[in-house]
Write a protein that holds these residues in place. Structure first.
Motif, PDB file in Angstrom:
ATOM      1  N   ILE A  37       2.298   1.502 -18.013  1.00 50.08           N
ATOM      2  CA  ILE A  37       3.287   1.083 -17.007  1.00 50.08           C
ATOM      3  C   ILE A  37       2.781   1.372 -15.597  1.00 50.08           C
ATOM      4  CG2 ILE A  37       5.591   1.541 -16.089  1.00 50.08           C
ATOM      5  CD1 ILE A  37       6.516   1.865 -19.000  1.00 50.08           C
ATOM      6  N   ILE A  38       2.199   2.548 -15.405  1.00 47.13           N
ATOM      7  CA  ILE A  38       1.696   2.915 -14.072  1.00 47.13           C
ATOM      8  C   ILE A  38       0.522   2.020 -13.677  1.00 47.13           C
ATOM      9  CG2 ILE A  38       0.515   4.732 -12.772  1.00 47.13           C
ATOM     10  CD1 ILE A  38       2.267   6.745 -14.290  1.00 47.13           C
ATOM     11  N   VAL A  39      -0.433   1.813 -14.591  1.00 44.35           N
ATOM     12  CA  VAL A  39      -1.594   0.973 -14.283  1.00 44.35           C
ATOM     13  C   VAL A  39      -1.154  -0.463 -14.008  1.00 44.35           C
ATOM     14  CG1 VAL A  39      -3.687  -0.048 -15.270  1.00 44.35           C
ATOM     15  CG2 VAL A  39      -3.269   2.402 -15.495  1.00 44.35           C
ATOM     16  N   THR A  40      -0.234  -0.988 -14.810  1.00 44.68           N
ATOM     17  CA  THR A  40       0.268  -2.340 -14.598  1.00 44.68           C
ATOM     18  C   THR A  40       0.986  -2.452 -13.259  1.00 44.68           C
ATOM     19  OG1 THR A  40       0.512  -2.627 -16.985  1.00 44.68           O
ATOM     20  CG2 THR A  40       1.689  -4.174 -15.571  1.00 44.68           C
ATOM     21  N   GLY A  41       1.789  -1.465 -12.901  1.00 47.85           N
ATOM     22  CA  GLY A  41       2.487  -1.467 -11.614  1.00 47.85           C
ATOM     23  C   GLY A  41       1.519  -1.465 -10.442  1.00 47.85           C
ATOM     24  N   VAL A  42       0.478  -0.644 -10.511  1.00 51.86           N
ATOM     25  CA  VAL A  42      -0.517  -0.586  -9.431  1.00 51.86           C
ATOM     26  C   VAL A  42      -1.243  -1.928  -9.320  1.00 51.86           C
ATOM     27  CG1 VAL A  42      -2.699   0.477  -8.733  1.00 51.86           C
ATOM     28  CG2 VAL A  42      -0.819   1.912  -9.494  1.00 51.86           C
ATOM     29  N   LEU A  43      -1.616  -2.519 -10.451  1.00 49.40           N
ATOM     30  CA  LEU A  43      -2.303  -3.807 -10.412  1.00 49.40           C
ATOM     31  C   LEU A  43      -1.406  -4.918  -9.871  1.00 49.40           C
ATOM     32  CD1 LEU A  43      -4.333  -3.686 -13.745  1.00 49.40           C
ATOM     33  CD2 LEU A  43      -5.171  -3.401 -11.411  1.00 49.40           C
ATOM     34  N   LEU A  44      -0.133  -4.885 -10.205  1.00 41.50           N
ATOM     35  CA  LEU A  44       0.791  -5.880  -9.657  1.00 41.50           C
ATOM     36  C   LEU A  44       0.924  -5.750  -8.146  1.00 41.50           C
ATOM     37  CD1 LEU A  44       3.627  -6.069 -12.325  1.00 41.50           C
ATOM     38  CD2 LEU A  44       2.050  -7.868 -11.662  1.00 41.50           C
ATOM     39  N   VAL A  45       1.008  -4.529  -7.649  1.00 47.37           N
ATOM     40  CA  VAL A  45       1.093  -4.309  -6.202  1.00 47.37           C
ATOM     41  C   VAL A  45      -0.176  -4.826  -5.524  1.00 47.37           C
ATOM     42  CG1 VAL A  45       1.138  -2.534  -4.407  1.00 47.37           C
ATOM     43  CG2 VAL A  45       2.734  -2.414  -6.313  1.00 47.37           C
ATOM     44  N   LEU A  46      -1.330  -4.532  -6.094  1.00 45.43           N
ATOM     45  CA  LEU A  46      -2.590  -5.021  -5.519  1.00 45.43           C
ATOM     46  C   LEU A  46      -2.660  -6.547  -5.560  1.00 45.43           C
ATOM     47  CD1 LEU A  46      -5.149  -2.433  -6.907  1.00 45.43           C
ATOM     48  CD2 LEU A  46      -4.345  -2.675  -4.559  1.00 45.43           C
ATOM     49  N   ILE A  56      -0.110  -8.650  -5.436  1.00 44.63           N
ATOM     50  CA  ILE A  56       0.816  -9.172  -4.421  1.00 44.63           C
ATOM     51  C   ILE A  56       0.191  -9.066  -3.032  1.00 44.63           C
ATOM     52  CG2 ILE A  56       3.021  -8.735  -3.274  1.00 44.63           C
ATOM     53  CD1 ILE A  56       4.109  -7.973  -6.090  1.00 44.63           C
ATOM     54  N   VAL A  57      -0.430  -7.952  -2.725  1.00 49.70           N
ATOM     55  CA  VAL A  57      -1.098  -7.785  -1.431  1.00 49.70           C
ATOM     56  C   VAL A  57      -2.230  -8.795  -1.295  1.00 49.70           C
ATOM     57  CG1 VAL A  57      -2.542  -6.216  -0.088  1.00 49.70           C
ATOM     58  CG2 VAL A  57      -0.460  -5.370  -1.153  1.00 49.70           C
ATOM     59  N   MET A  58      -2.980  -9.002  -2.355  1.00 45.22           N
ATOM     60  CA  MET A  58      -4.093  -9.939  -2.308  1.00 45.22           C
ATOM     61  C   MET A  58      -3.614 -11.378  -2.126  1.00 45.22           C
ATOM     62  SD  MET A  58      -7.368 -10.059  -4.777  1.00 45.22           S
ATOM     63  CE  MET A  58      -6.787 -11.132  -6.057  1.00 45.22           C
ATOM     64  N   MET A  59      -2.495 -11.730  -2.729  1.00 45.82           N
ATOM     65  CA  MET A  59      -1.971 -13.083  -2.570  1.00 45.82           C
ATOM     66  C   MET A  59      -1.632 -13.383  -1.117  1.00 45.82           C
ATOM     67  SD  MET A  59       0.347 -13.486  -6.002  1.00 45.82           S
ATOM     68  CE  MET A  59       1.388 -14.677  -5.238  1.00 45.82           C
ATOM     69  N   PHE A  60      -1.122 -12.400  -0.382  1.00 45.98           N
ATOM     70  CA  PHE A  60      -0.775 -12.620   1.019  1.00 45.98           C
ATOM     71  C   PHE A  60      -2.020 -12.677   1.904  1.00 45.98           C
ATOM     72  CE2 PHE A  60       3.417 -10.787  -0.260  1.00 45.98           C
ATOM     73  CZ  PHE A  60       4.146 -11.930   0.003  1.00 45.98           C
ATOM     74  N   THR A  61      -3.051 -11.919   1.574  1.00 45.62           N
ATOM     75  CA  THR A  61      -4.234 -11.890   2.430  1.00 45.62           C
ATOM     76  C   THR A  61      -5.251 -12.968   2.114  1.00 45.62           C
ATOM     77  OG1 THR A  61      -5.299 -10.262   0.998  1.00 45.62           O
ATOM     78  CG2 THR A  61      -4.023  -9.419   2.865  1.00 45.62           C
ATOM     79  N   VAL A  62      -5.285 -13.455   0.885  1.00 48.89           N
ATOM     80  CA  VAL A  62      -6.275 -14.473   0.524  1.00 48.89           C
ATOM     81  C   VAL A  62      -6.081 -15.734   1.348  1.00 48.89           C
ATOM     82  CG1 VAL A  62      -6.880 -16.086  -1.332  1.00 48.89           C
ATOM     83  CG2 VAL A  62      -6.859 -13.660  -1.772  1.00 48.89           C
ATOM     84  N   ASN A  63      -4.850 -16.161   1.543  1.00 51.84           N
ATOM     85  CA  ASN A  63      -4.590 -17.378   2.303  1.00 51.84           C
ATOM     86  C   ASN A  63      -5.099 -17.249   3.737  1.00 51.84           C
ATOM     87  OD1 ASN A  63      -3.568 -19.957   2.867  1.00 51.84           O
ATOM     88  ND2 ASN A  63      -1.730 -19.054   3.718  1.00 51.84           N
ATOM     89  N   THR A  64      -4.811 -16.156   4.398  1.00 51.73           N
ATOM     90  CA  THR A  64      -5.232 -16.024   5.799  1.00 51.73           C
ATOM     91  C   THR A  64      -6.726 -15.791   5.936  1.00 51.73           C
ATOM     92  OG1 THR A  64      -4.627 -13.698   5.733  1.00 51.73           O
ATOM     93  CG2 THR A  64      -3.019 -15.202   6.655  1.00 51.73           C
TER      94      THR A  64
END
Length: 150
Positions: free
Chosen positions: A22-31, A33-41
């Motif tokens: 659960i912890i590893v999956t949560g950390v990967l999901l957060v990463l 989400i952050v990557m989705m916002f930065t990849v476009n720009t």
């Protein structure tokens, strides 16, 4: 005599592994989400804006050159007109071209979205006033009239 009870040790291996997943999956999901916002720009918008800027500079230089060339062959008395074509859009975005400024500080301003470029009108800015605007759509024209426009 005291009663003797035997307790079996509690096996917590299953709970700790689920917690770890659960912890590893949560950390990967957060990463992610952050990557989705930065990849476009970083990988799409930045290079597209750089392409737009350089294309706008090229378009401004081309229009400035056409204005100067028309001035060079303009008649002493009379009117001359030329038509030219510029790209309809740059990197999928419409843009506008404006002649702005006064005197020797006249320039061609090409802008679209949050990108703009300014190109000086070389050579004739101090002697002739250049006004007008256009877009990339369709054919464009430059007119010269020796008596001026009203």
């Amino acid at each position: 005599m005291r009663p003797f009870t035997v307790t079996e040790p509690v096996n917590e291996d299953g709970v700790s592994r689920v917690t770890e997943y659960i912890i590893v999956t949560g950390v990967l999901l957060v990463l992610m989400i952050v990557m989705m916002f930065t990849v476009n720009t970083v990988f799409m918008q930045g290079p597209a804006d750089t392409l737009r800027y350089h294309a706008f500079v090229d378009i401004g230089n081309g229009i400035s050159t056409r204005i100067v060339d028309l001035y060079v062959i303009s008649p002493v008395n009379g009117t001359i007109e030329t038509k030219f074509d510029i790209p309809d859009d740059v990197a999928g975005t419409n843009y506008f071209v404006e002649a702005s400024g006064r005197g020797s500080s006249q320039m061609i301003l090409v802008h679209g979205g949050n990108v703009q470029s300014q190109v000086a009108i070389a050579g004739i800015g101090a002697t002739r006033a250049v006004t007008g605007n256009t877009t990339g759509a369709g054919w464009n024209r430059i007119q010269y009239n020796s008596s001026g426009f009203e």
